[in-house]
Structures are given as structure tokens and as C-alpha cells.
Design an enzyme around this catalytic site. Structure first.
Site, PDB file in Angstrom:
ATOM      1  N   VAL A  64       0.882  -1.288  -0.030  1.00 40.53           N
ATOM      2  CA  VAL A  64      -0.103  -0.073   0.004  1.00 40.53           C
ATOM      3  C   VAL A  64       0.788   1.231   0.073  1.00 40.53           C
ATOM      4  CG1 VAL A  64      -1.894   1.293   1.247  1.00 40.53           C
ATOM      5  CG2 VAL A  64      -1.767  -1.330   1.427  1.00 40.53           C
ATOM      6  N   ASP A 119      -8.055  12.224  -0.108  1.00 35.98           N
ATOM      7  CA  ASP A 119      -7.427  13.596   0.226  1.00 35.98           C
ATOM      8  C   ASP A 119      -7.126  13.556   1.546  1.00 35.98           C
ATOM      9  OD1 ASP A 119      -6.697  15.946   0.616  1.00 35.98           O
ATOM     10  OD2 ASP A 119      -7.848  16.879  -0.555  1.00 35.98           O
ATOM     11  N   SER A 200      12.615  13.027   6.994  1.00 34.53           N
ATOM     12  CA  SER A 200      13.307  14.091   6.363  1.00 34.53           C
ATOM     13  C   SER A 200      14.628  14.528   7.223  1.00 34.53           C
ATOM     14  CB  SER A 200      12.468  15.195   5.994  1.00 34.53           C
ATOM     15  OG  SER A 200      13.038  16.274   5.748  1.00 34.53           O
ATOM     16  N   TYR A 213       6.713  21.683   8.879  1.00 32.32           N
ATOM     17  CA  TYR A 213       7.209  20.505   8.365  1.00 32.32           C
ATOM     18  C   TYR A 213       8.329  19.842   9.014  1.00 32.32           C
ATOM     19  CZ  TYR A 213       9.329  17.734   4.799  1.00 32.32           C
ATOM     20  OH  TYR A 213       9.908  16.705   3.920  1.00 32.32           O
ATOM     21  N   SER A 248      12.171  15.969  -7.246  1.00 29.96           N
ATOM     22  CA  SER A 248      10.870  16.068  -7.155  1.00 29.96           C
ATOM     23  C   SER A 248      10.228  17.272  -7.230  1.00 29.96           C
ATOM     24  CB  SER A 248      10.321  15.170  -5.940  1.00 29.96           C
ATOM     25  OG  SER A 248      10.351  16.120  -4.559  1.00 29.96           O
TER      26      SER A 248
END
Ligand SMILES: NC(=O)c1ccc[n+]([C@@H]2O[C@H](COP(=O)([O-])OP(=O)(O)OC[C@H]3O[C@@H](n4cnc5c(N)ncnc54)[C@H](OP(=O)(O)O)[C@@H]3O)[C@@H](O)[C@H]2O)c1
Length: 338
Positions: A64, A119, A200, A213, A248
């Protein structure tokens, strides 16, 4: 001259002991540094990691992938189909989901592919219940918690919109928690599964002007390590990917380099080295491609946390200035046209 100074040190027991201790500490520190770089090189070039058949590759299992319509998520979907998983694509844009599905059908005709429109920022009522019902029909071997959004460009926290703050938290944190909550029970009862969480460097080194973030990715890191320890004895592998830049739409970097790979090579490195730390010192965490591993190793071994945070502030302040200047130029060009 040097011999005389050395003799003076050796004649004084306090000085001699201090010098011996300093030498010992230096040798241990150097030894640790050398050992850590050798471990990194072993991991990147020799350590084969956990093979994917441990998670059901080639045995009818499903992978998935969230945010599967672009960037890293799309590459994970393509690559997992190539590596003999059936694939469930989860994403918000129907046309893009259908396009990725067709691409997988053409590239890996043996793989079954389904898609589910969701979403993560504004899920339709009942969407997660529908997804739960669909997942209960599948044997899920792999979950890639890939979906993620960032700020448009560096911005002071007090100037960021409430909407963007909401989206980052819903997508990067709550989306990952909900997806894992849906698939983990069946992985635990089958005694096998792989959960990869896209983290990240912004979660590793706090990123001023990208604070929401950055905070969301710190959550990904800490939560993954805690969950990894919780479930490893039950056959489920959780891995947090401490990811530096990749080409990206999100990174806005178009040209690959040694430190900034294309999504393809990055995803292939990840899937070939499951359970391998690469440059990371943290449990259940990996930096599996050489450029990222070296960057991770350098951040962990050189300078202080304070240094890296301030470095990040300088970098993001500069990016913000350039982004604002670009916006001004674009606004001026539009005004000229009208
Ligand atoms: N690229 C990097 O340099 C980098 C570095 C560190 C970490 N990461 C992490 O890697 C992950 C993937 O990043 P990426 O660079 O591949 O990003 P990307 O190219 O921008 O792709 C993001 C994907 O997420 C989907 N998405 C965005 N908002 C969504 C929503 N509300 N609901 C459902 N899907 C949504 C997008 O769908 P649409 O196609 O419909 O827009 C797209 O498929 C993220 O978690 C990111 O934080 C990336």
C-alpha cells in the site's frame, strides 16, 4: 626543545596523567569515527538488508503506497510491482491514480493494481472506513507512508496560513497514524510486515522557517523508533527513512547530483537495504543511499546541533529572500501585461 618539554610533562605526575588521558580520549574518538565510516561503507556497499520475500513478495501480498501519484510515492509503487507485489495506490487525484495504474499494468502485467482516492488533508466522510473495508480484503505485506507536504517556501511560523499548518499536520502526521492503524493489526496477526515512513533531514536537524514541516518530520522519526521497538519481536519491521533532498516537485530540484538522487535510484536503494542503517545512528532509521548516508554521518559527527540549526536558518533565510524576489518579478510581469 620538544624533548625538553616532553621530559617536563613526564616528570610531573599530574601533567603526565592528563596527557595520557587526553591521548586515550583522542584515540577512542578517532576510533569511533573510523568505525562509524567503515560501518556506513559496509552498509551501503555490502550489507544486503532484509529480502522483500520476507514481507510476501511473489506470494500474492499487497504493498500500500500513499501519495502514489508523483515523486517518491510513484517510484515506490512502480518498483514494488516490479518486485512482485500487488499494489494499492492511495492518492487524491483520480486521473493521476489511473495513469500510474496503467503504467504499472504496462510495466508489470503480473501485478494486480487497485487505487483508492483519498485526500489526506480533507478526507471525504467515511473515506477511512471504506479504505478499512478494502484493506481487510487484502493481505498487506508492505505499507509505504510516503504522502507528505511542506511549506510553499521558507516562512516565519507566525506568517504561515492556518490552512497550510492544518494540511501539514493532517497529511504528514495524522495520515501516517491512520494508515498504520488500519494495516498494523493484520500484520501483527500474520507475524510479518514492513512499514516504511518517509522522514526528512528537516526532522533530524530542526529547520527554522520550515518549522511545521520540520516538527512533523521529527514526529515521524520519534514515533517510528518507538513503534519499531514495540513491534519488532512480533515480526513487523518499521523503518524511518531519514531522507535528504531527492529530485521531485516538493524539493523543486530538477537536476540530480551525488547528494540529490532521482526518485528511481533512491527507491531502489531503500528497497535493497531494508533494515540497514547507512549513515544513521538512530534505531529503526536508515539513510540508505551513499550521498544521503555521508550527509547524515557528517551532521551527526561534526559540529554541534546549535551549529546545524543556525546553518539551516541561514540557508532558509536565503531561500526565502530569493523566493520573495521571484514572486515580485512574477507580479511585476503580470502587472505589465494587464
Ligand atoms: N523530495 C525530497 O527532497 C524529500 C526530502 C525529504 C523527505 N521527503 C519526503 O518524501 C515524501 C514524498 O515527497 P516527494 O518529494 O515525492 O513529494 P511530491 O513529488 O510532491 O509528491 C507528493 C505526493 O503526495 C500526494 N499528495 C499531496 N497532498 C496530498 C493529499 N492531501 N492527499 C493525498 N495525496 C496527496 C501528491 O499527489 P498529487 O500528485 O495529486 O499532487 C503526490 O503524489 C514526503 O513525505 C516528503 O516529506 C522528500
Amino acid at each position: 626543545m620538544f624533548e625538553v618539554q616532553l621530559q617536563q610533562i613526564l616528570d610531573n605526575p599530574v601533567l603526565a596523567l592528563s596527557a595520557a588521558l587526553a591521548l586515550l580520549v583522542g584515540a577512542v574518538s578517532l576510533g569511533r569515527l573510523v568505525l562509524s565510516i567503515l560501518t556506513l561503507l559496509f552498509d551501503i556497499f555490502l550489507n544486503p538488508g532484509i529480502p522483500l520475500d520476507r514481507f510476501g513478495a511473489g506470494q500474492g501480498s499487497w504493498a500500500v503506497v500513499t501519495g502514489a501519484t508523483d515523486g517518491l510515492g510513484k517510484q515506490f509503487a512502480l518498483e514494488l510491482a516490479r518486485r512482485k507485489f500487488n499494489v494499492l495506490l492511495v492518492g487524491r487525484t483520480l486521473t493521476k491514480l489511473e495513469a500510474v495504474r496503467e503504467e504499472i499494468n504496462a510495466q508489470s502485467p503480473a501485478a494486480e493494481v487497485q487505487h483508492f482516492q483519498l485526500d489526506f488533508a480533507h478526507p471525504a466522510p467515511g473515506a477511512f472506513l471504506q479504505l478499512k473495508a478494502l484493506l481487510e480484503e487484502l493481505t498487506v505485506g508492505v505499507l509505504i507512508n510516503n504522502v507528505g507536504v511542506s511549506h510553499d517556501f521558507p516562512v516565519p511560523f507566525h506568517l504561515e496560513s492556518e490552512e497550510r499548518i492544518h494540511d501539514i499536520v493532517e497529511i504528514n502526521i495524522n495520515g501516517m497514524l491512520k494508515m498504520t492503524h488500519l494495516v498494523l493489526p493484520q500484520m501483527l496477526s500474520s507475524g510479518r510486515g514492513l512499514i516504511l515512513n518517509l522522514g526528512s533531514f528537516a526532522g533530524h536537524v530542526p529547520g527554522p522557517l520550515l518549522s511545521v514541516y520540520s516538527g512533523s518530520k521529527a514526529f515521524v522519526s520519534t514515533w517510528s523508533q518507538a513503534l519499531g521497538a514495540e513491534v519488532q519481536a512480533k515480526g513487523v519491521t518499521v523503518e524511518h527513512l531519514n531522507t535528504y533532498f531527492v529530485v521531485s516537485a516538493m524539493s523543486k530540484i530538477r537536476k540530480p547530483s551525488f547528494f540529490v538522487p532521482l526518485p528511481g535510484p533512491y527507491v531502489r536503494a531503500v528497497l535493497s537495504r531494508i533494515g540497514v542503517r547507512g549513515g544513521s545512528n538512530y534505531p529503526f532509521t536508515s539513510s540508505p543511499i551513499l550521498g544521503h548516508a555521508l550527509a547524515n554521518w557528517a551532521v551527526d559527527n561534526f559540529f554541534s546541533r546549535q551549529f546545524w540549526v543556525m546553518y539551516s536558518l541561514t540557508l532558509h533565510t536565503d531561500i526565502r529572500k530569493r523566493a520573495l524576489r521571484k514572486k515580485e518579478r512574477e507580479a511585476a510581469a503580470v502587472a505589465k501585461q494587464n
